[in-house]
Motif scaffolding. Structure first.
Motif, PDB file in Angstrom:
ATOM      1  N   CYS A  15      -2.276   1.679  -5.048  1.00 12.15           N
ATOM      2  CA  CYS A  15      -1.262   2.735  -4.968  1.00 12.15           C
ATOM      3  C   CYS A  15      -1.449   3.763  -6.087  1.00 12.15           C
ATOM      4  O   CYS A  15      -1.322   4.969  -5.863  1.00 12.15           O
ATOM      5  N   GLN A  68      -4.473   5.817  -5.246  1.00  7.62           N
ATOM      6  CA  GLN A  68      -4.153   6.738  -4.160  1.00  7.62           C
ATOM      7  C   GLN A  68      -3.356   7.932  -4.691  1.00  7.62           C
ATOM      8  O   GLN A  68      -3.619   9.076  -4.320  1.00  7.62           O
ATOM      9  N   ASP A  85       1.198   5.525   0.131  1.00  6.60           N
ATOM     10  CA  ASP A  85       1.731   4.941   1.360  1.00  6.60           C
ATOM     11  C   ASP A  85       3.212   4.638   1.175  1.00  6.60           C
ATOM     12  O   ASP A  85       3.659   4.385   0.055  1.00  6.60           O
ATOM     13  N   ASN A  89      -8.665   5.238   3.571  1.00  2.95           N
ATOM     14  CA  ASN A  89      -7.284   5.331   4.058  1.00  2.95           C
ATOM     15  C   ASN A  89      -7.129   6.582   4.920  1.00  2.95           C
ATOM     16  O   ASN A  89      -7.662   7.646   4.576  1.00  2.95           O
TER      17      ASN A  89
END
Length: 194
Positions: free
Chosen positions: A22, A25, A33, A114
């Protein structure tokens, strides 16, 4: 090489020793997400306006008339550069990625794969410390960046057309006052967009 140095004006802030998918990202895509926990993003402190600072120094004052300027039209805000630095361990004077660094690269690959990443392209930039000569460090950092590209493409099937490698040698030290520090040996990943 000068054009590349201008394209990378500021080194990325290093990620911690074991960032979550996370966190990676958020750093590389600017989003996370919905199942990711809320992340505390580091933002620089905003200095107080000069008038407020002066009033705080002289004590309370009577409010004066307020002039409200007209609202400007929509302005294009520059999008922030999405980049992160990772500590990727290599064998001494080698481009062989050490086994303990594969876990971080596996997380980076998961972010690149992703759907939120779309067809974003990424530049992998290798950096060295200042031990050794400039020419040797430049070659070594390029080989290390290429090894990361090879790992992402081979082990995770990230398209090679989405990855490019470049080396900066010791030209952008993370710790300029400690040129031989291990923290200077890093790999930065820059999101180049789609």
């Amino acid at each position: 090489m000068a054009a590349l140095a201008q394209a990378l004006p500021n080194p990325a802030m290093p990620m911690g020793p074991n960032p979550s998918e996370c966190e990676i990202q958020a750093a590389l895509l600017g989003t996370t997400d919905p199942n990711c926990p809320p992340l505390a993003m580091r933002r620089p402190a905003v200095p107080p306006p000069a008038a407020a600072a002066a009033a705080a120094a002289t004590g309370p004052a009577r409010p004066g008339p307020v002039t409200v300027p007209p609202l400007p039209g929509p302005a294009a805000m520059p999008s922030p550069e999405l980049r992160a630095a990772f500590r990727v361990e290599f064998d001494f004077n080698s481009a062989r990625i050490r086994p303990e660094s594969r876990a971080i690269l596996d997380k980076v690959a998961a972010v690149m794969a992703n759907p939120a990443a779309g067809r974003a392209r990424f530049r992998i930039v290798g950096h060295t410390d200042a031990v050794g000569g400039d020419a040797a460090n430049l070659v070594l950092s390029g080989r290390r960046a290429a090894a990361v590209v090879e790992y992402l493409a081979t082990h995770h099937r990230i398209g090679r057309d989405r990855l490019e490698a470049s080396g900066m040698g010791a030209r952008e030290l993370l710790l300029p006052d400690q040129p031989k520090a291990a923290a200077n040996r890093r790999v930065e990943i820059v999101n180049l967009g789609g």
